[in-house]
Design a protein around this motif. Structure first.
Motif, short mmCIF file in Angstrom:
data_model
loop_
_atom_site.label_atom_id
_atom_site.label_comp_id
_atom_site.label_asym_id
_atom_site.label_seq_id
_atom_site.Cartn_x
_atom_site.Cartn_y
_atom_site.Cartn_z
N ALA A 75 51.34 27.38 42.21
CA ALA A 75 52.47 27.98 42.95
C ALA A 75 52.85 29.35 42.41
O ALA A 75 53.39 30.18 43.13
N ASN A 76 52.57 29.61 41.13
CA ASN A 76 52.92 30.89 40.52
C ASN A 76 51.98 31.97 41.03
O ASN A 76 50.76 31.86 40.93
N LEU A 77 52.53 33.07 41.57
CA LEU A 77 51.73 34.15 42.12
C LEU A 77 50.82 34.78 41.06
O LEU A 77 49.67 35.12 41.34
N SER A 78 51.34 34.91 39.83
CA SER A 78 50.52 35.54 38.79
C SER A 78 49.28 34.71 38.47
O SER A 78 48.23 35.27 38.12
N SER A 79 49.35 33.40 38.61
CA SER A 79 48.18 32.56 38.33
C SER A 79 47.11 32.77 39.39
O SER A 79 45.91 32.81 39.07
N ARG A 80 47.51 32.92 40.64
CA ARG A 80 46.53 33.17 41.70
C ARG A 80 45.93 34.57 41.54
O ARG A 80 44.72 34.76 41.73
N TYR A 81 46.77 35.54 41.18
CA TYR A 81 46.25 36.90 40.98
C TYR A 81 45.24 36.94 39.83
O TYR A 81 44.16 37.54 39.95
N LEU A 82 45.58 36.30 38.69
CA LEU A 82 44.68 36.32 37.54
C LEU A 82 43.39 35.59 37.86
O LEU A 82 42.29 36.04 37.49
N LEU A 83 43.48 34.47 38.57
CA LEU A 83 42.29 33.72 38.94
C LEU A 83 41.38 34.56 39.84
O LEU A 83 40.16 34.62 39.64
N ARG A 84 41.97 35.22 40.83
CA ARG A 84 41.17 36.04 41.74
C ARG A 84 40.52 37.21 41.01
O ARG A 84 39.38 37.57 41.29
N THR A 85 41.23 37.78 40.07
CA THR A 85 40.68 38.92 39.32
C THR A 85 39.51 38.49 38.46
O THR A 85 38.47 39.14 38.42
N LEU A 86 39.67 37.37 37.75
CA LEU A 86 38.59 36.90 36.88
C LEU A 86 37.36 36.49 37.68
O LEU A 86 36.22 36.74 37.27
N THR A 87 37.56 35.88 38.83
CA THR A 87 36.41 35.44 39.63
C THR A 87 35.73 36.59 40.35
O THR A 87 34.65 36.41 40.92
N ARG A 88 36.32 37.78 40.33
CA ARG A 88 35.66 38.96 40.90
C ARG A 88 34.53 39.47 40.03
O ARG A 88 33.65 40.18 40.50
N SER A 89 34.53 39.11 38.76
CA SER A 89 33.56 39.67 37.82
C SER A 89 32.23 38.93 37.89
O SER A 89 32.16 37.75 37.55
N PRO A 90 31.14 39.61 38.27
CA PRO A 90 29.83 38.93 38.28
C PRO A 90 29.32 38.64 36.87
O PRO A 90 28.51 37.74 36.67
N VAL A 91 29.79 39.39 35.88
CA VAL A 91 29.34 39.17 34.51
C VAL A 91 29.97 37.90 33.93
O VAL A 91 29.30 37.08 33.31
N LEU A 92 31.28 37.73 34.15
CA LEU A 92 31.96 36.53 33.65
C LEU A 92 31.48 35.27 34.36
O LEU A 92 31.46 34.20 33.78
N ALA A 93 31.08 35.41 35.63
CA ALA A 93 30.60 34.27 36.42
C ALA A 93 31.61 33.12 36.38
O ALA A 93 31.28 31.99 36.00
N CYS A 94 32.84 33.42 36.76
CA CYS A 94 33.91 32.41 36.74
C CYS A 94 33.89 31.57 38.01
O CYS A 94 33.58 32.07 39.09
N ALA A 95 34.23 30.32 37.87
CA ALA A 95 34.42 29.43 39.01
C ALA A 95 35.67 28.62 38.76
O ALA A 95 35.92 28.16 37.63
#
Length: 476
Positions: free
Chosen positions: A275-295
């Motif tokens: 529900a926290n907007l910052s958690s969705r923003y941080l998740l989206r930012t991390l999953t944008r990185s092809p090097v980190l390969a986040c899921a």
């Protein structure tokens, strides 16, 4: 000679970046956590606390993004900041296989200046700015606090487990319920400790994300990370037990019979947990990185991934640290294989009895001693040339993270009436060995001699032990 150019132009190979399949574990889909299209984060800035190999690797990876967010490195020691300045405020990431070096700039810094009377930290914000030019990452409206420090909206924590409480205590005054903190650490149990000692009020407590990192990285100097093994980052929300407690053991209602308030309390969806907007923003930012390969994974799926990694760390880390050997030395050793099986049987018993996993299909099979032994053998083979993080900590006189690895299993076993004697003994042996090693005394690849004073009346004097240490990382 390393080559200075980017080595991840283009998309990564999709078949090499998938998280390891494990029974019913499946990443969340893009639409599972979506909010209103008009939502905007308070700030795009991301703070990173803990600049070891993982924290520095994440900072570099985020700066590689198109339109990267402002990144603020939180540095506790002035000496480390001076080294960062001396290298031109650059973080380098070197591909060990190809020796290609990629440098990234544009990092802001928060420099720790000491502790106040209220036991909180005082930080000095130092923006990235070239001579006679504007700052690289201007402070947005609402970011600056009256103290001159910046409000922390998104924070990535990569400090050692035993340093988590003191590190977060130093920034407690800069976060609130709008903040999201993402933990990328070994072990489990740090969040419970934080809730008891730092963020005690559930109403003002930040949202927690957790990451399970399988990348192989290590540092050669304070601003250079070597990328030694391709991996992934599994991300998920942490369920706050104060806000969303587990159903009582006597609970025998079906979800369909619950009121909406009871359903939200005892059976929240992942969308509700995010529900926290910052958690969705941080998740989206991390999953944008092809090097980190986040899921991103649902809470219970991520917890099971964490427990799998924890079980393996309970065996590989302390044994390699105690014996001072690379991971591959544990292979095809019948005596050590027996020790591993006994440890994993104890760990399996504890994990299968955790109340958080009650009712989940395949738990008994997934965390059976036999399957954990197969996983342990496979990981040991894959990382045979690697030196475990705990072994490296011991070699450099650093405190091992045992309390959040084997110690977590011991504590959770006590809750169930299971005495984890093997894990407790192994933990005490490694802690005892650590007392022989002081910072600066470690001699990684040469002969060590330890002198022990004997109090035995029949054998007075001293005993000298000589130990030929193992080959350096990667030479097995």
């Amino acid at each position: 000679m390393t080559e200075l150019r980017s080595w991840w132009s283009g998309s990564p190979e999709p078949d090499t970046l998938e998280p390891p399949a494990s029974f019913d574990t499946k990443p969340l889909k893009d639409g599972d956590l979506s909010g209103p299209e008009t939502e905007h984060p308070l700030t795009r800035r991301i703070h990173i606390l803990g600049l070891g190999s993982i924290g520095t690797f994440v900072a570099h990876s985020l700066r590689c993004l198109p339109n990267p967010p402002p990144i603020t490195l939180m540095i506790h020691k002035r000496q480390q900041y001076e080294e960062f300045k001396r290298t031109g405020r650059v973080i380098s990431l070197i591909n060990k296989e190809s020796e290609i070096n990629d440098e990234q700039r544009g990092f802001d810094v928060d420099l720790f200046e000491g502790t106040t009377a209220e036991r909180t930290g005082q930080w000095k914000y130092i923006p990235d700015q070239e001579w006679m030019k504007e700052v690289s990452n201007p402070v947005e409206e609402g970011e600056m606090l009256p103290s001159g420090e910046l409000y922390i909206y998104c924070l990535i924590v990569a400090v050692k487990g035993h340093a988590t409480v003191s590190a977060l205590q130093s920034v407690k005054h800069r976060v609130d319920a709008r903040t999201t903190i993402c933990f990328m650490q070994n072990g489990l149990g740090q969040i419970d400790e934080l809730n008891r000692e730092v963020f005690t009020d559930p109403r003002t407590r930040p949202t927690y994300l957790q990451g399970v990192v399988s990348h192989g990285v290590y540092m050669t100097d304070p601003t250079t990370v070597v990328y030694a093994g391709l991996g992934t980052v599994a991300l998920g929300i942490c369920r706050d037990g104060d806000r969303y407690p587990l159903p009582p053991k006597t609970w025998n209602h079906n979800i369909s019979e619950l009121s909406e308030e009871e359903r939200r309390k005892f059976h929240p969806t992942d969308k509700e947990l995010f529900a926290n907007l910052s958690s969705r923003y941080l998740l989206r930012t991390l999953t944008r990185s092809p090097v980190l390969a986040c899921a991103a994974f649902p809470y219970l799926d991520l917890l099971q991934l964490q427990l799998e990694k924890l079980a393996l760390n309970c065996v590989l880390n302390p044994l390699t640290a105690l014996l001072d050997v690379p991971n591959g030395t544990l292979l095809y050793n019948n005596e050590l294989a027996t020790v591993e099986r006994m440890l994993l049987a104890e760990i399996s018993l504890v994990i299968r009895g955790l109340p958080e996993l009650e009712g989940i299909p395949n738990v008994r099979g997934r965390f059976s001693a036999k399957r954990l032994e197969q996983l342990c053998h496979a990981i040991t083979q894959r990382t045979a040339k690697n030196s475990s993080s705990m072994r490296e900590d011991m070699r450099n006189g650093k405190k091992p993270e045992l309390d959040y690895i084997n110690g977590y299993i011991i504590r959770r076993g006590e809750e169930q009436g299971v005495k984890c004697a093997l894990n407790f003994m192994l933990m005490q042996l490694v802690k005892g060995k650590h007392l022989f090693t002081k910072p600066g005394d470690a001699v990684p690849y040469a002969t060590k001699r330890i002198r022990i004073q004997s109090d035995d009346a029949d054998q007075p004097g001293t005993v000298t032990l000589s130990d030929e240490s193992t080959p350096p990382r990667g030479s097995l």
